[in-house]
Design an enzyme around this catalytic site. Structure first.
Site, PDB file in Angstrom:
ATOM      1  N   ASP A  98      36.652  40.394  37.178  1.00  0.00           N
ATOM      2  CA  ASP A  98      37.225  41.612  37.613  1.00  0.00           C
ATOM      3  C   ASP A  98      38.113  41.925  36.278  1.00  0.00           C
ATOM      4  OD1 ASP A  98      39.149  39.647  37.227  1.00  0.00           O
ATOM      5  OD2 ASP A  98      39.269  39.395  39.345  1.00  0.00           O
ATOM      6  N   GLU A 120      30.572  36.529  41.080  1.00  0.00           N
ATOM      7  CA  GLU A 120      31.724  36.541  41.540  1.00  0.00           C
ATOM      8  C   GLU A 120      32.169  37.946  42.334  1.00  0.00           C
ATOM      9  OE1 GLU A 120      35.106  33.839  40.097  1.00  0.00           O
ATOM     10  OE2 GLU A 120      36.039  36.042  40.139  1.00  0.00           O
ATOM     11  N   GLU A 134      42.977  44.175  38.669  1.00  0.00           N
ATOM     12  CA  GLU A 134      41.724  43.399  38.814  1.00  0.00           C
ATOM     13  C   GLU A 134      41.087  43.693  40.543  1.00  0.00           C
ATOM     14  OE1 GLU A 134      44.495  42.086  37.737  1.00  0.00           O
ATOM     15  OE2 GLU A 134      43.894  40.975  35.995  1.00  0.00           O
ATOM     16  N   HIS A 211      50.600  34.537  34.697  1.00  0.00           N
ATOM     17  CA  HIS A 211      50.223  35.498  33.605  1.00  0.00           C
ATOM     18  C   HIS A 211      49.991  36.611  34.310  1.00  0.00           C
ATOM     19  CE1 HIS A 211      45.986  34.143  35.124  1.00  0.00           C
ATOM     20  NE2 HIS A 211      45.902  35.429  34.403  1.00  0.00           N
ATOM     21  N   ARG A 213      49.829  40.400  35.575  1.00  0.00           N
ATOM     22  CA  ARG A 213      50.585  41.631  35.209  1.00  0.00           C
ATOM     23  C   ARG A 213      51.546  42.091  36.318  1.00  0.00           C
ATOM     24  NH1 ARG A 213      47.929  44.934  30.827  1.00  0.00           N
ATOM     25  NH2 ARG A 213      46.126  43.430  30.114  1.00  0.00           N
ATOM     26  N   HIS A 244      50.779  31.219  28.615  1.00  0.00           N
ATOM     27  CA  HIS A 244      49.810  32.408  28.234  1.00  0.00           C
ATOM     28  C   HIS A 244      50.191  33.097  26.963  1.00  0.00           C
ATOM     29  CE1 HIS A 244      47.150  35.926  28.761  1.00  0.00           C
ATOM     30  NE2 HIS A 244      46.370  35.230  29.560  1.00  0.00           N
TER      31      HIS A 244
HETATM   32  C1  UD1 Z   1      43.217  39.105  31.472  1.00  0.00           C
HETATM   33  C2  UD1 Z   1      42.551  39.851  32.555  1.00  0.00           C
HETATM   34  C3  UD1 Z   1      42.983  38.920  33.616  1.00  0.00           C
HETATM   35  C4  UD1 Z   1      42.824  37.435  33.503  1.00  0.00           C
HETATM   36  C5  UD1 Z   1      43.249  36.984  32.454  1.00  0.00           C
HETATM   37  C6  UD1 Z   1      42.913  35.526  32.001  1.00  0.00           C
HETATM   38  C7  UD1 Z   1      42.212  42.025  32.551  1.00  0.00           C
HETATM   39  C8  UD1 Z   1      42.686  43.372  33.198  1.00  0.00           C
HETATM   40  N1  UD1 Z   1      42.893  41.137  33.114  1.00  0.00           N
HETATM   41  O1  UD1 Z   1      44.511  39.254  31.335  1.00  0.00           O
HETATM   42  O2  UD1 Z   1      42.114  39.204  34.937  1.00  0.00           O
HETATM   43  O3  UD1 Z   1      43.210  36.664  34.444  1.00  0.00           O
HETATM   44  O4  UD1 Z   1      42.841  38.026  31.396  1.00  0.00           O
HETATM   45  O5  UD1 Z   1      43.997  35.087  31.140  1.00  0.00           O
HETATM   46  O6  UD1 Z   1      41.165  42.091  31.979  1.00  0.00           O
HETATM   47  N2  UD1 Z   1      46.540  37.532  23.785  1.00  0.00           N
HETATM   48  C9  UD1 Z   1      46.370  36.880  22.872  1.00  0.00           C
HETATM   49  N3  UD1 Z   1      45.503  36.271  22.464  1.00  0.00           N
HETATM   50  C10 UD1 Z   1      44.447  35.881  23.290  1.00  0.00           C
HETATM   51  C11 UD1 Z   1      44.629  36.372  24.817  1.00  0.00           C
HETATM   52  C12 UD1 Z   1      45.575  37.161  24.679  1.00  0.00           C
HETATM   53  O7  UD1 Z   1      47.357  37.006  21.993  1.00  0.00           O
HETATM   54  O8  UD1 Z   1      43.517  34.992  23.112  1.00  0.00           O
HETATM   55  C13 UD1 Z   1      47.673  38.457  24.207  1.00  0.00           C
HETATM   56  C14 UD1 Z   1      47.597  39.611  23.498  1.00  0.00           C
HETATM   57  O9  UD1 Z   1      48.839  40.193  23.032  1.00  0.00           O
HETATM   58  C15 UD1 Z   1      47.150  40.646  24.470  1.00  0.00           C
HETATM   59  C16 UD1 Z   1      47.927  39.971  25.953  1.00  0.00           C
HETATM   60  O10 UD1 Z   1      47.822  38.742  25.545  1.00  0.00           O
HETATM   61  O11 UD1 Z   1      47.571  42.040  24.391  1.00  0.00           O
HETATM   62  C17 UD1 Z   1      47.221  40.309  26.937  1.00  0.00           C
HETATM   63  O12 UD1 Z   1      45.916  40.012  27.313  1.00  0.00           O
HETATM   64  P1  UD1 Z   1      44.708  40.929  27.903  1.00  0.00           P
HETATM   65  O13 UD1 Z   1      43.428  40.296  27.822  1.00  0.00           O
HETATM   66  O14 UD1 Z   1      45.122  42.456  27.724  1.00  0.00           O
HETATM   67  O15 UD1 Z   1      45.144  40.559  29.570  1.00  0.00           O
HETATM   68  P2  UD1 Z   1      45.674  39.442  30.361  1.00  0.00           P
HETATM   69  O16 UD1 Z   1      47.006  39.470  30.697  1.00  0.00           O
HETATM   70  O17 UD1 Z   1      45.325  38.174  29.683  1.00  0.00           O
HETATM   71  N1  UDP Z   2      42.758  26.990  32.218  1.00  0.00           N
HETATM   72  C1  UDP Z   2      42.791  26.397  30.815  1.00  0.00           C
HETATM   73  N2  UDP Z   2      43.754  26.105  29.848  1.00  0.00           N
HETATM   74  C2  UDP Z   2      44.931  26.642  30.417  1.00  0.00           C
HETATM   75  C3  UDP Z   2      45.081  27.305  31.596  1.00  0.00           C
HETATM   76  C4  UDP Z   2      43.946  27.478  32.326  1.00  0.00           C
HETATM   77  O1  UDP Z   2      41.535  25.819  30.365  1.00  0.00           O
HETATM   78  O2  UDP Z   2      46.072  26.415  29.583  1.00  0.00           O
HETATM   79  C5  UDP Z   2      41.646  27.293  32.784  1.00  0.00           C
HETATM   80  C6  UDP Z   2      41.685  26.789  34.249  1.00  0.00           C
HETATM   81  O3  UDP Z   2      40.977  25.454  34.435  1.00  0.00           O
HETATM   82  C7  UDP Z   2      40.603  27.923  34.718  1.00  0.00           C
HETATM   83  C8  UDP Z   2      41.001  29.191  34.087  1.00  0.00           C
HETATM   84  O4  UDP Z   2      41.395  28.705  32.884  1.00  0.00           O
HETATM   85  O5  UDP Z   2      39.396  27.639  34.911  1.00  0.00           O
HETATM   86  C9  UDP Z   2      41.695  30.241  34.697  1.00  0.00           C
HETATM   87  O6  UDP Z   2      41.906  31.188  33.773  1.00  0.00           O
HETATM   88  P1  UDP Z   2      43.174  32.223  33.962  1.00  0.00           P
HETATM   89  O7  UDP Z   2      44.302  31.524  34.675  1.00  0.00           O
HETATM   90  O8  UDP Z   2      43.736  32.674  32.614  1.00  0.00           O
HETATM   91  O9  UDP Z   2      42.493  33.467  34.480  1.00  0.00           O
HETATM   92  P2  UDP Z   2      42.193  34.009  36.100  1.00  0.00           P
HETATM   93  O10 UDP Z   2      41.471  32.859  36.776  1.00  0.00           O
HETATM   94  O11 UDP Z   2      43.775  34.207  36.753  1.00  0.00           O
HETATM   95  O12 UDP Z   2      41.474  35.089  35.924  1.00  0.00           O
END
Ligand code: UD1
Ligand code: UDP
Length: 371
Positions: A98, A120, A134, A211, A213, A244
């Protein structure tokens, strides 16, 4: 001789690579050709997972920016995929879950008249604004997709209720269980995590992730304060929080937990360390989706830091409890489980309702059948 079919697999975030790595592995074992595309929506979070799962993208869209907007992600994925679809000519585009990457991948496929497979499929919270964005992403992807890989029967029923044709839905289990089954037996904590787990050995370790939003700001801060007070007032409790990289999470964690005894703030853990931390945890507190699906396999009790969940199976199985939006409820739940551990104990033997570790095989078998 008929042309070998090609599957384009798209991912961009940590949960997507965790859940698509076993599918990619099965595709590589099959007669399908593959094109592996990473949007790099997550750049730093993704890297260690690509390494551990041995996934090498054929194309990297490299789109991540600090504080990126949802529209930035969607527009960049759609724009870049246009060119890739033209050169690679895939027969199916496979997206997972999602995220914005998945939504944009589905739209790009539809616009180019390439069938879309959704791994999924059928998760619904029922609230279009939670989880945001999502829940809406999933609904839109379901409207677009041609093949729907549902983790559970309940997911299948949601899809049927929305008018998706029965033969387009395959119940497979969740691929996260495939990954966990492959990696969890052998996990050994790294030196850094090992030191923390060593200090936590005789204590009750709370493992926290947060993490989403929709909880940024006041709700997240209040929840962290509750956890901070809980740890401060109980010398036999400690807390591990892999933070995160979203700056909203880091700033809340830094200000509330700063230098607090028995609270360990660490960078996001790689898969090996995260599973090791889950195994060592007394209790998991999280707003993650994937962790709700993993906790049952590891026999860990989980408090879900959300208003609602689209993974009701975990609640029904008795592995997870929903905290809801009220931090007072979190306080009550932490205290009652500290005083009476019977629920935490009971979770150890519950069967995982999200699958048996064969989801990826089922997905590839279905694709073979229909293509
Ligand atoms: C995204 C997904 C969410 C998922 C999450 C897993 C969408 C809308 N949301 O949210 O469903 O649960 O990933 O973690 O797609 N950032 C870094 N380095 C990284 C990753 C992120 O610096 O490797 C920072 C950046 O500033 C970025 C912010 O985190 O702008 C948010 O990342 P983003 O992928 O936009 O959204 P998530 O909140 O991670
Ligand atoms: N996870 C990880 N390291 C971390 C936190 C989470 O490997 O420090 C793994 C966790 O085992 C799970 C996945 O990340 O499989 C979940 O990802 P996240 O919580 O970022 O996203 P969501 O599942 O909420 O979309």
């Amino acid at each position: 001789m008929p042309r070998r079919r090609k599957i384009l697999v798209l991912f961009g975030t940590r949960p997507e690579i965790i859940k698509l790595a076993p599918v990619i592995r099965e595709l590589h074992k099959s007669s399908f050709m593959t094109t592996i595309v990473s949007s790099s929506q997550h750049r730093h979070l993704l890297e260690p997972f690509l390494k551990v799962f041995g996934v090498v993208p054929d194309h990297d869209l490299d789109l991540m920016r600090k504080d990126q907007t949802l529209n930035h992600i969607c527009s960049e994925v759609i724009r870049s995929l246009d060119e890739i679809i033209l050169t690679e000519r895939p027969d199916v585009i496979l997206v997972q879950g999602d995220t914005s990457t998945a939504l944009a991948g589905a739209i790009a496929g539809f616009n180019c008249k390439i069938p879309v497979g959704h791994v999924e499929a059928g998760l619904r919270s029922g609230d279009r604004m939670s989880p945001y964005p999502e829940e809406m992403n999933r609904r839109i992807i379901s409207q677009i997709a041609d093949f729907h890989f549902a983790a559970t029967e309940a997911n299948r029923h949601r899809l049927l209720a929305e008018g998706i044709t029965e033969k387009r839905i395959e119940v497979t289990g969740n691929t996260v269980v495939d990954t966990l089954t492959t990696y969890s037996a052998e996990v050994k904590p790294s030196k850094d995590l090992g030191e923390i787990l060593g200090r936590a050995r005789s204590m009750k370790l709370v493992l926290l992730t947060s993490h989403r939003r929709e909880s940024f700001g006041s709700i997240m801060e209040q929840n962290l304060r509750v956890l901070s007070d809980f740890v401060r007032s109980r010398p036999d409790v400690c807390l591990l929080f892999p933070v995160h990289p979203n700056p909203n999470v880091g700033s809340a964690a830094g200000s509330i937990f700063a230098d607090q005894e028995r609270i360990y703030l660490v960078d996001p853990l790689d898969y090996n360390d995260f599973i090791a931390a889950m195994k060592a945890a007394w209790l998991v507190v999280s707003d993650s989706g994937g962790i709700q699906e993993e906790a049952p396999s590891l026999g860990k009790a989980l408090l879900v830091l959300r208003e609602n969940t689209e993974r009701n199976e975990a609640i029904e199985a008795g592995v997870a409890k929903l905290v809801g939006g009220d931090p007072k409820k979190l306080k009550e739940m932490l205290e009652s489980n500290y005083n009476d551990e019977s629920w935490i104990e009971s979770v150890r033997t519950i069967k995982n309702p999200f699958g048996d570790g064969t989801a990826s095989k089922r997905i590839v078998a279905y694709l073979k059948k229909v293509l």
